[in-house]
Design a protein around this motif. Sequence first.
Motif, PDB file in Angstrom:
ATOM      1  N   GLU A  38       0.851  -1.187   0.000  1.00 16.91           N
ATOM      2  CA  GLU A  38       0.000   0.000   0.000  1.00 16.91           C
ATOM      3  C   GLU A  38       0.888   1.238   0.000  1.00 16.91           C
ATOM      4  O   GLU A  38       1.407   1.619   1.038  1.00 16.91           O
ATOM      5  N   PRO A  39       1.067   1.867  -1.161  1.00 16.77           N
ATOM      6  CA  PRO A  39       1.946   3.035  -1.205  1.00 16.77           C
ATOM      7  C   PRO A  39       1.466   4.145  -0.289  1.00 16.77           C
ATOM      8  O   PRO A  39       0.276   4.393  -0.173  1.00 16.77           O
ATOM      9  N   VAL A  40       2.381   4.770   0.373  1.00 14.03           N
ATOM     10  CA  VAL A  40       2.205   5.934   1.227  1.00 14.03           C
ATOM     11  C   VAL A  40       1.493   5.596   2.545  1.00 14.03           C
ATOM     12  O   VAL A  40       1.909   6.055   3.599  1.00 14.03           O
ATOM     13  N   PHE A  41       0.474   4.774   2.517  1.00 13.66           N
ATOM     14  CA  PHE A  41      -0.278   4.471   3.740  1.00 13.66           C
ATOM     15  C   PHE A  41       0.583   3.792   4.803  1.00 13.66           C
ATOM     16  O   PHE A  41       0.439   4.078   5.986  1.00 13.66           O
ATOM     17  N   SER A  42       1.482   2.909   4.385  1.00 12.15           N
ATOM     18  CA  SER A  42       2.324   2.225   5.375  1.00 12.15           C
ATOM     19  C   SER A  42       3.292   3.211   6.023  1.00 12.15           C
ATOM     20  O   SER A  42       3.576   3.110   7.212  1.00 12.15           O
ATOM     21  N   THR A  43       3.781   4.185   5.263  1.00 13.11           N
ATOM     22  CA  THR A  43       4.676   5.191   5.841  1.00 13.11           C
ATOM     23  C   THR A  43       3.895   6.104   6.787  1.00 13.11           C
ATOM     24  O   THR A  43       4.371   6.424   7.873  1.00 13.11           O
ATOM     25  N   ILE A  44       2.707   6.505   6.394  1.00 11.40           N
ATOM     26  CA  ILE A  44       1.868   7.336   7.277  1.00 11.40           C
ATOM     27  C   ILE A  44       1.544   6.570   8.555  1.00 11.40           C
ATOM     28  O   ILE A  44       1.623   7.120   9.652  1.00 11.40           O
ATOM     29  N   GLU A  45       1.218   5.300   8.415  1.00  7.71           N
ATOM     30  CA  GLU A  45       0.929   4.475   9.592  1.00  7.71           C
ATOM     31  C   GLU A  45       2.162   4.347  10.481  1.00  7.71           C
ATOM     32  O   GLU A  45       2.068   4.437  11.707  1.00  7.71           O
ATOM     33  N   PHE A  46       3.339   4.160   9.872  1.00  6.89           N
ATOM     34  CA  PHE A  46       4.582   4.071  10.638  1.00  6.89           C
ATOM     35  C   PHE A  46       4.812   5.355  11.431  1.00  6.89           C
ATOM     36  O   PHE A  46       5.119   5.319  12.622  1.00  6.89           O
TER      37      PHE A  46
END
Length: 140
Positions: A38-46
Amino acid sequence: MLKKFYKIIIVPYMLFLLYLMFLGMGRFQYDDNLITVEPVFSTIEFIHNTISWKDIVIIVLGNIVMFIPFGFLGWIFPRLRDLKILMYTFMASIVIVEALQYFTRMGIFEVDDILLNTFGVFLGWLFCGFIEKKFSRLVL
């Protein structure tokens, strides 16, 4: 002068990055093969789930900054001065590295890593052009 230094340092630097990507920073072999697509969402979640700003800076900005030197590869391989060729070549290479992390279970195949690393190469390419224009006598 900068080009000569770059040619000497880029291979050890690449080997250092590969070490970090597979063995460094407390890496261990996962029990399962892991993938995050999931692009971007995993970084935002992190970022949302991480308490330490230090960890956020190291992981997120590190994935960009550590790949800036690859934007200068045109100094060694003239074809890579072309942004499109550089991006295709780098993205193919980083997908292979991410796949190796997945298959060896020494990391997670993460689409966000590919995006952040590629952005770092793009910034390096821009910075390379800036240096060549402003400091042309130092680059040779």
